[in-house]
Design a protein around this motif. Structure first.
Motif, PDB file in Angstrom:
ATOM      1  N   UNK A  71       0.479  -1.661   0.132  1.00 37.28           N
ATOM      2  CA  UNK A  71       0.155  -0.162  -0.051  1.00 37.28           C
ATOM      3  C   UNK A  71       1.068   1.278   0.150  1.00 37.28           C
ATOM      4  N   UNK A  72       0.451   2.623  -0.943  1.00 38.62           N
ATOM      5  CA  UNK A  72       1.180   3.189  -1.134  1.00 38.62           C
ATOM      6  C   UNK A  72       0.653   4.153  -0.915  1.00 38.62           C
ATOM      7  N   UNK A  73       1.001   5.436   0.203  1.00 39.97           N
ATOM      8  CA  UNK A  73      -0.263   6.252   0.067  1.00 39.97           C
ATOM      9  C   UNK A  73       0.135   7.550  -0.433  1.00 39.97           C
ATOM     10  N   UNK A  74      -0.399   8.849  -1.133  1.00 39.91           N
ATOM     11  CA  UNK A  74      -0.316  10.085  -2.145  1.00 39.91           C
ATOM     12  C   UNK A  74      -0.900  11.021  -1.736  1.00 39.91           C
ATOM     13  N   UNK A  75      -0.168  11.817  -1.170  1.00 35.90           N
ATOM     14  CA  UNK A  75      -1.090  13.408  -0.628  1.00 35.90           C
ATOM     15  C   UNK A  75       0.124  14.067  -0.940  1.00 35.90           C
ATOM     16  N   UNK A  76      -0.277  15.654  -0.092  1.00 37.12           N
ATOM     17  CA  UNK A  76       0.304  16.750   0.390  1.00 37.12           C
ATOM     18  C   UNK A  76       0.908  17.142   1.495  1.00 37.12           C
ATOM     19  N   UNK A  77       0.348  15.370   2.860  1.00 37.72           N
ATOM     20  CA  UNK A  77       0.699  16.521   3.866  1.00 37.72           C
ATOM     21  C   UNK A  77       1.782  15.350   4.339  1.00 37.72           C
ATOM     22  N   UNK A  78       2.022  15.707   5.689  1.00 40.25           N
ATOM     23  CA  UNK A  78       3.018  14.847   6.455  1.00 40.25           C
ATOM     24  C   UNK A  78       2.536  13.153   7.013  1.00 40.25           C
ATOM     25  N   UNK A  79       4.036  12.270   6.746  1.00 45.12           N
ATOM     26  CA  UNK A  79       3.515  11.213   6.520  1.00 45.12           C
ATOM     27  C   UNK A  79       3.027  10.641   5.635  1.00 45.12           C
ATOM     28  N   UNK A  80       2.292  11.343   4.372  1.00 47.82           N
ATOM     29  CA  UNK A  80       2.372   9.884   3.299  1.00 47.82           C
ATOM     30  C   UNK A  80       3.781   9.547   2.546  1.00 47.82           C
ATOM     31  N   UNK A  81       4.004   8.300   2.088  1.00 54.43           N
ATOM     32  CA  UNK A  81       4.208   8.053   0.661  1.00 54.43           C
ATOM     33  C   UNK A  81       5.168   8.796  -0.061  1.00 54.43           C
ATOM     34  N   UNK A  82       4.453   9.361  -0.849  1.00 58.30           N
ATOM     35  CA  UNK A  82       4.682   9.920  -1.661  1.00 58.30           C
ATOM     36  C   UNK A  82       3.691  11.448  -1.186  1.00 58.30           C
ATOM     37  N   UNK A  83       4.865  12.399  -1.723  1.00 60.62           N
ATOM     38  CA  UNK A  83       3.964  13.852  -0.978  1.00 60.62           C
ATOM     39  C   UNK A  83       3.933  14.721  -2.161  1.00 60.62           C
ATOM     40  N   UNK A  84       3.100  15.074  -2.467  1.00 60.40           N
ATOM     41  CA  UNK A  84       3.203  16.095  -3.239  1.00 60.40           C
ATOM     42  C   UNK A  84       2.738  17.286  -3.390  1.00 60.40           C
ATOM     43  N   UNK A  85       3.359  18.508  -3.410  1.00 63.16           N
ATOM     44  CA  UNK A  85       3.339  19.619  -3.221  1.00 63.16           C
ATOM     45  C   UNK A  85       2.474  20.416  -4.007  1.00 63.16           C
TER      46      UNK A  85
END
Length: 221
Positions: free
Chosen positions: A40-54
């Motif tokens: 499972x790979x988490x994606x998002x803008x916040x801290x703690x996700x696996x892939x962080x997209x600004x």
């Protein structure tokens, strides 16, 4: 540690000197490419996700990519303003083919190294919601309502209520709330792992067990 996908980086790589052949790769337009090595790979803008997209159109915890054998499916976490699209169509959960275009907010990408599921998203490829909600006790339903309340009261993503917040609202102990949550994880088939409360909230909202309050012209006294 999370993988940061930043606008000023033309390519993102994860140190994997012996990356196994056949590992799917997520390629994001203008950002780079990341190997989906975890189940499972988490994606998002916040801290703690696996892939962080600004990117402001991406929620703090936006979606997950889940590997099942040779396949990958995307799961929108249901709490984002802009949602997750596959080939321009909003989805809750859908199996991804190598030709499909994913959109997390305004950020587009593809997954390489997965089967070619030509023909676009259809009813056989989109994973349905829970067919029938499991039987719940009154207290379990109260816990779910308290869990989801922060998300349902906001237009943008916020995390579901913590164990302490649920206990305070229901005037019970945190230990009692944890026991209810453990049973709810089992009833809704939420596997162990990170963001388990968020996954449960997403599942019950998707299944219609807990729904946003209807808009009214004024506050109830």
């Amino acid at each position: 540690m999370p993988t940061h996908v930043m606008p000023d980086q033309p390519r993102v790589s994860v140190p994997q000197p012996e990356l196994a052949q056949g590992v799917p790769m997520l390629s994001l337009d203008g950002y780079g490419e990341v190997a989906l090595t975890e189940e499972v790979t988490t994606i998002g803008r916040g801290p703690g996700v696996d892939i962080r997209i600004e990117d402001p159109t991406v929620s703090r915890l936006h979606a997950e990519l889940v590997r099942r054998g040779p396949y990958v499916y995307v799961a929108d976490l249901g709490l984002s303003r802009n949602g997750t699209l596959v080939n321009g169509r909003p989805v809750g959960r859908a199996v991804i083919g190598t030709r499909d275009v994913l959109s997390f907010g305004s950020v587009r990408g593809r997954v390489r190294g997965v089967p070619d599921l030509s023909g676009g998203i259809d009813e056989t490829r989109e994973l349905g919601k829970v067919d029938a909600a499991p039987e719940l006790t009154r207290r379990e339903r109260d816990v779910l309502v308290a869990l989801c309340r922060p998300a349902l009261d906001q237009t943008a993503f916020v995390a579901p209520a913590s164990t302490r917040e649920i206990a305070r609202e229901l005037v019970v102990t945190e230990a009692a709330v944890k026991q209810h949550l453990l049973r709810l994880y089992q009833k809704f088939g939420i596997p162990e792992g990170t963001n388990r409360r968020t996954r449960l909230a997403n599942e019950v909202i998707s299944a219609g067990v807990v729904q946003p309050p209807r808009e009214t012209s004024g506050k109830a006294g």
